[in-house]
Design a protein around this motif. Structure first.
Motif, mmCIF file in Angstrom:
data_model
loop_
_atom_site.group_PDB
_atom_site.id
_atom_site.type_symbol
_atom_site.label_atom_id
_atom_site.label_comp_id
_atom_site.label_asym_id
_atom_site.label_seq_id
_atom_site.Cartn_x
_atom_site.Cartn_y
_atom_site.Cartn_z
ATOM 1 N N ARG A 100 -4.413 8.012 -5.462
ATOM 2 C CA ARG A 100 -4.357 6.687 -4.856
ATOM 3 C C ARG A 100 -5.686 6.235 -4.264
ATOM 4 O O ARG A 100 -5.979 5.055 -4.234
ATOM 5 C CB ARG A 100 -3.267 6.639 -3.800
ATOM 6 N N GLN A 145 0.833 -1.200 0.000
ATOM 7 C CA GLN A 145 0.000 0.000 0.000
ATOM 8 C C GLN A 145 0.869 1.252 0.000
ATOM 9 O O GLN A 145 0.562 2.232 -0.684
ATOM 10 C CB GLN A 145 -0.924 -0.010 1.207
ATOM 11 N N TYR A 149 -5.144 -0.178 -4.332
ATOM 12 C CA TYR A 149 -4.848 0.559 -3.108
ATOM 13 C C TYR A 149 -5.981 0.374 -2.090
ATOM 14 O O TYR A 149 -5.738 0.184 -0.908
ATOM 15 C CB TYR A 149 -4.651 2.048 -3.420
ATOM 16 N N THR A 192 -5.444 -4.081 5.543
ATOM 17 C CA THR A 192 -4.714 -3.503 6.670
ATOM 18 C C THR A 192 -5.618 -2.818 7.694
ATOM 19 O O THR A 192 -5.164 -2.519 8.800
ATOM 20 C CB THR A 192 -3.684 -2.485 6.166
ATOM 21 N N LEU A 213 -5.778 -3.217 -0.643
ATOM 22 C CA LEU A 213 -4.757 -3.306 0.394
ATOM 23 C C LEU A 213 -5.190 -2.572 1.659
ATOM 24 O O LEU A 213 -4.858 -2.979 2.766
ATOM 25 C CB LEU A 213 -3.427 -2.756 -0.130
ATOM 26 N N GLY A 214 -5.951 -1.505 1.493
ATOM 27 C CA GLY A 214 -6.486 -0.784 2.652
ATOM 28 C C GLY A 214 -7.466 -1.627 3.446
ATOM 29 O O GLY A 214 -7.504 -1.567 4.678
#
Length: 98
Positions: free
Chosen positions: A33, A22, A39, A46, A42-43
């Protein structure tokens, strides 16, 4: 116990790689982004770790620094799990850890 330590280590590795991915993608995409599908994916990966870091960190830590705190905490978890796995493998023998 070896299975548990290995699972914790694997989850930490996946989360650390998601944070690193990320970050790199954020550098490459720049201001656009937030509209990038990868992106955002991946957010999502996480997000639980960032929430946990927000709960564990004091309120003096700025919200923009919480992902770094989460990354560092995951790094500590990964190192601890690696040391634990090495310890268990030394007790059981290297052949049992393959």
């Amino acid at each position: 116990m070896l299975l548990f330590v290995s699972a914790v280590k694997l989850v930490a590795e996946i989360a650390l790689l998601a944070f690193a991915g990320q970050w790199v993608l954020g550098l490459l995409a720049g201001k656009k982004r937030d509209g990038n599908l990868f992106y955002q994916l991946l957010g999502i990966l996480t997000q639980p770790f960032v929430r946990l870091a927000r709960m564990l960190s004091p309120s003096i830590v700025l919200d923009r620094h919480v992902p770094l705190v989460a990354f560092l905490l995951l790094g500590i978890v990964w190192v601890s799990a690696t040391l634990g796995k090495i310890s268990i493998c030394l007790e059981l023998g290297v052949q049992a850890c393959r």
